[in-house]
Scaffold this motif. Structure first.
Motif, PDB file in Angstrom:
ATOM      1  N   ASP A 402       0.813  -1.226  -0.108  1.00  0.00           N
ATOM      2  CA  ASP A 402       0.138   0.105  -0.011  1.00  0.00           C
ATOM      3  C   ASP A 402       0.843   1.162   0.132  1.00  0.00           C
ATOM      4  O   ASP A 402       0.563   2.292  -0.729  1.00  0.00           O
ATOM      5  CB  ASP A 402      -0.793   0.104   1.148  1.00  0.00           C
ATOM      6  N   GLN A 403       1.859   1.241   0.831  1.00  0.00           N
ATOM      7  CA  GLN A 403       2.737   2.452   0.703  1.00  0.00           C
ATOM      8  C   GLN A 403       3.581   2.624  -0.599  1.00  0.00           C
ATOM      9  O   GLN A 403       3.693   3.474  -0.954  1.00  0.00           O
ATOM     10  CB  GLN A 403       3.941   2.199   1.920  1.00  0.00           C
ATOM     11  N   LEU A 407       3.507   5.966  -2.746  1.00  0.00           N
ATOM     12  CA  LEU A 407       4.661   6.453  -3.098  1.00  0.00           C
ATOM     13  C   LEU A 407       4.476   6.875  -4.463  1.00  0.00           C
ATOM     14  O   LEU A 407       4.984   7.834  -5.102  1.00  0.00           O
ATOM     15  CB  LEU A 407       5.855   5.647  -2.638  1.00  0.00           C
ATOM     16  N   LEU A 408       4.173   5.812  -5.197  1.00  0.00           N
ATOM     17  CA  LEU A 408       4.160   6.214  -6.789  1.00  0.00           C
ATOM     18  C   LEU A 408       3.161   7.036  -7.421  1.00  0.00           C
ATOM     19  O   LEU A 408       3.194   7.587  -8.415  1.00  0.00           O
ATOM     20  CB  LEU A 408       3.814   4.644  -7.482  1.00  0.00           C
ATOM     21  N   SER A 409       1.838   7.045  -6.635  1.00  0.00           N
ATOM     22  CA  SER A 409       0.996   8.041  -6.883  1.00  0.00           C
ATOM     23  C   SER A 409       1.444   9.540  -6.789  1.00  0.00           C
ATOM     24  O   SER A 409       1.006  10.317  -7.772  1.00  0.00           O
ATOM     25  CB  SER A 409      -0.090   7.784  -6.070  1.00  0.00           C
TER      26      SER A 409
ATOM     27  N   GLU B  98       1.689  11.848   2.290  1.00  0.00           N
ATOM     28  CA  GLU B  98       0.363  11.934   2.008  1.00  0.00           C
ATOM     29  C   GLU B  98       0.008  12.565   0.643  1.00  0.00           C
ATOM     30  O   GLU B  98       0.775  13.470   0.312  1.00  0.00           O
ATOM     31  CB  GLU B  98      -0.627  12.504   3.085  1.00  0.00           C
ATOM     32  N   TYR B  99      -0.789  11.967  -0.330  1.00  0.00           N
ATOM     33  CA  TYR B  99      -1.246  12.617  -1.361  1.00  0.00           C
ATOM     34  C   TYR B  99      -2.523  12.375  -1.782  1.00  0.00           C
ATOM     35  O   TYR B  99      -3.155  11.299  -2.217  1.00  0.00           O
ATOM     36  CB  TYR B  99      -0.411  11.594  -2.562  1.00  0.00           C
ATOM     37  N   ALA B 100      -3.119  13.298  -1.208  1.00  0.00           N
ATOM     38  CA  ALA B 100      -4.783  13.106  -1.265  1.00  0.00           C
ATOM     39  C   ALA B 100      -5.181  13.158  -2.622  1.00  0.00           C
ATOM     40  O   ALA B 100      -6.359  12.719  -2.754  1.00  0.00           O
ATOM     41  CB  ALA B 100      -5.337  14.535  -0.572  1.00  0.00           C
TER      42      ALA B 100
END
Lengths: 508, 508
Positions: A402-403, A407-409, B98-100
């Motif tokens: 999930d992390q 991170l990739l997002s 965090e990447y909302a």
């Protein structure tokens, strides 16, 4: 195999099927200008030129001075403002990064090119850049089918162009249907386009003789480098003697040392055995990890197979030993397998870490954590500029996964044209499809040429490949004269028969 | 301007010329599966399934156990090996990211889509993703000229296709000539293709009314995000109260907070003034930096202009004040200007930080360190998937610049198709070129339509744009009936004359 198409690397074990020269250490195009040019320099130094208005500068600076202990008054009374970001105040880990593939030698090479172009005399007429594997820059031609599909994806109006083959059109449609708004201009999922990841999974299953591959374990990346750096990023933690250590081969591909320096991780060197064709010794791995445990926390083991820059191809036994070692020493395995399609030497075969791991039974298959990496940049495709690649992760902890996705997002998605290209590499034209013939022609020696060359080498009988006369795509022939007298012809036909049986047995 | 083509953002000050719906916060395609699917889970948990051979596992593990204090014996006597990489042992800075924009809400949206597709009943029939600006996914069409050039670059055989316009071919040739081996598949220089950086520099000079731009200060990037993260990376150093602090606006685009968390830098919030259309107050900047100096070392100030997500467009005065503030407080300026082409509201104008900086005289122009960022993803192009972008750096220390170039070289080069696209964005078809007409048609309201709409709004006179009748590319007409009686016609023609004079004065 035709010598003209072959390249021998620094090891006897791996050879590259190259359609140009120097595929693996080929030069790159374009000029880097690390030193900047004089125009910039004159802007940045001195900080305040004498042409500025002293009155204005001083009145403004008098207000400014109050909060600024770091300003200096220069001789002419004008305030000189020190830079915020200097070599002394910048990120120290970035300073430690070294990247020889594009380091000072390459920078000097660019300068030399410029000097030559300006007419300066040198002991040579041309700089040949063999510092980086840049196949197209060295003259290797792109695969027609790949580029047709990319053109169709870029400009879908071409789908109605009758000169494009149907299989290229159907591939392009499948890719576009997986893109938002049917456009490569849309962001993809951060992990990569679903259908591409499915195709990659099926490719891995075929490659590994049916060992299952879950598309959910596939992450498309911006070249293999991106995946490797991302995985290392997840692994790094701790301080002092608990700082994460990562084992890398020496010689290595310098991405590893550069990434480890930037992340502030501890680089643990294990040395490949030059006397044994740069092979990997488990005893050397053991020595390296034992010593490293005194000053850091070894957590990952990087393997480059086939080797870069050594070209060494690991045996199945060696891979098993490495996996056992990683399990015993509790190391996360990272297998850089970007040269997996570059193995052609007799007696050598590429075995993926994933396959060997799964064949070692559940004790290993269900526990050893592995990430493996592939790319569109090497082998017959050599499409470096598109920055395509994937990684497969095995046995990664769910929460860490999930992390990883999170991170990739942050970087939104890998370049979509590179994803499309990755899809084509893992899903090339198949026998019976219209582009199969030209694909085979462009990617490798034609089977009839290979057959006739083998025949000559082994029997002394000289035939002519059918491709010299023209033949239907996907069919292969040879042409033989039957002018010899009957008794000689009998011997000849017997030899042909024996060879044919051996050949079909070996290569079917 | 036609209302059908307009989108009003959350601020009154900026509007987006959108050819689809929801251009700025449009959804993305493809499904993320952050939780993984059941197949993977069964592989990873429990570590050793009961179907594995206990005998084999034990015999192998007995050897393994010696070096492994972290192994646990499970109830059935089979060794359970703890994972190397867990949420507790992974990089702690990654966990803080965090990447909302692609966070839990988006993940739930993907699940909801799947549930809907499986027939589950919901209070809605469709999930509309407005979380990210993904123009093409929302139906905006790519610009024909851009995609023609990209198709030509992908598959240069099309250069002999007479259906492609000559200007598209000449652009493609120029790009290909700058690529190693004339192929987009070659690596480019790490800083980006020379000719593209030259075109970017000329674009910036035109945009900034002639302020000089040195191509050597241009770095092509993998979208704007890549450039922003790279610059932040250079800036971060120190520990405790000397740790680098970076000022970011609140509300911000979450890339900033994510990157700062990953780099372990201190995030310094300054709040935009919602009561004044989210404008930036220097007093608030001062408050934020004063407070921050007590616990960190503020070194950089990030500005997003036009604002994201606020849409606020900064006045020239505000930008001057920010630059003076940065100089006084010794802050490296980072100007995120990716929405620079999205300003259409009356009375609003985009001013680049670079231009204002250079117009403030040498005291600032020769000292204040600035990096500004642009992208191919926004505005009329909306080509997010190609990951194209550039940054311009001003007054960067020479040694730091060398370090920047070195750091970028590790990732080899930005995706070449994205570089090609960046080139087209800064160098679109010009009047007189064959594609100019269709480019204007696709990117904006046609001038004749705009003229007639303005005429109607201001004078009440209703004309018909020439495009309704057909006209030569690059020329514009209107059609007016002259049926009114002579006295009315005189008044009418006088009004037309006055309007025409005002219009040509305002827009020439």
């Amino acid at each position: 195999m035709s010598a003209a198409r072959m390249q021998v690397l620094s090891s006897r074990n791996v050879r590259l099927l190259s359609r140009g020269r120097n595929e693996v250490f080929a030069g790159r195009s374009g000029a880097q200008r690390p030193g900047g040019d004089p125009r910039t320099r004159s802007l940045t130094c001195p900080p305040l030129s004498s042409s500025s208005s002293p009155g204005r500068a001083l009145s403004s600076l008098s207000a400014t001075r109050r909060g600024l202990p770091k300003e200096k008054m220069s001789e002419n009374g004008i305030m000189s403002r020190a830079k915020v970001l200097t070599i002394d105040t910048m990120n120290p880990t970035v300073k430690k990064v070294e990247y020889a593939v594009r380091g000072p030698i390459v920078q000097r090479a660019v300068e030399l090119e410029r000097e030559l172009s300006e007419g300066m005399k040198k002991p040579f007429a041309e700089v040949i850049k063999a510092n980086i594997g840049d196949a197209h820059a060295m003259g290797q031609q792109p695969i027609t089918f790949f580029r047709q599909v990319l053109a169709l994806c870029s400009y879908p109006e071409l789908l109605s162009d009758s000169t494009f083959p149907e299989d290229a059109k159907s591939r392009a449609c499948r890719i576009l249907q997986s893109c938002g708004g049917n456009s490569m201009g849309s962001y993809s999922a951060s992990q990569g386009i679903d259908s591409v990841r499915q195709d990659v999974a099926r490719y891995i299953e075929r490659r590994d003789g049916g060992v299952a591959c879950d598309p959910d374990n596939i992450y498309l990346t911006t070249g293999a480098s991106d995946g490797i750096v991302t995985m290392l990023k997840l692994l790094v933690c701790g301080e002092g003697t608990t700082r994460t250590g990562v084992m890398i081969p020496i010689p290595q591909y310098p991405l590893y040392s550069a990434a480890l320096a930037e992340l502030g991780a501890v680089q643990i060197n294990y040395f490949l055995n030059e006397e044994k064709c740069w092979s990997l010794d488990i005893t050397e791995l053991q020595r390296a990890v034992n010593e490293a445990r005194q000053y850091c926390n070894p957590r990952a083991l990087c393997i480059i197979n086939p080797g870069n820059p050594t070209g060494q191809v690991q045996s199945r036994q060696c891979i098993e030993d490495v996996i056992r070692f990683a399990a015993k020493e509790r190391l996360f395995l990272m297998a850089d397998e970007v040269y997996q399609d570059n193995v052609y030497a007799e007696g050598c075969q590429f075995h993926s870490f994933k396959k060997v791991l799964f064949e070692m039974g559940p004790e290993y298959a269900e526990t050893v954590e592995l990430a493996s990496f592939h790319s569109t940049s090497k082998c017959y495709m050599g499409e470096c500029g598109f920055r395509g690649g994937y990684m497969e992760i095995i046995n990664m902890d769910d929460e860490v996964k999930d992390q990883l996705t999170k991170l990739l997002s942050v970087r939104l998605c890998p370049p979509v044209p590179g994803q499309a290209l990755m899809d084509l590499v893992v899903n090339p034209p198949q026998p019976g499809e219209p582009s199969y013939g030209s694909f085979i022609k462009e990617t490798g020696q034609q089977p009839d040429m290979f057959y006739c060359m083998k025949m000559l080498e082994e029997t002394g009988i000289c035939l002519v490949p059918g491709s010299g006369f023209g033949q239907k795509d996907g069919t292969y022939h040879f042409r033989m004269t039957i002018l010899p007298p009957t008794d000689k012809l009998k011997i000849l036909l017997n030899k042909v028969k024996e060879f044919h049986q051996r050949f079909t047995q070996q290569y079917s």
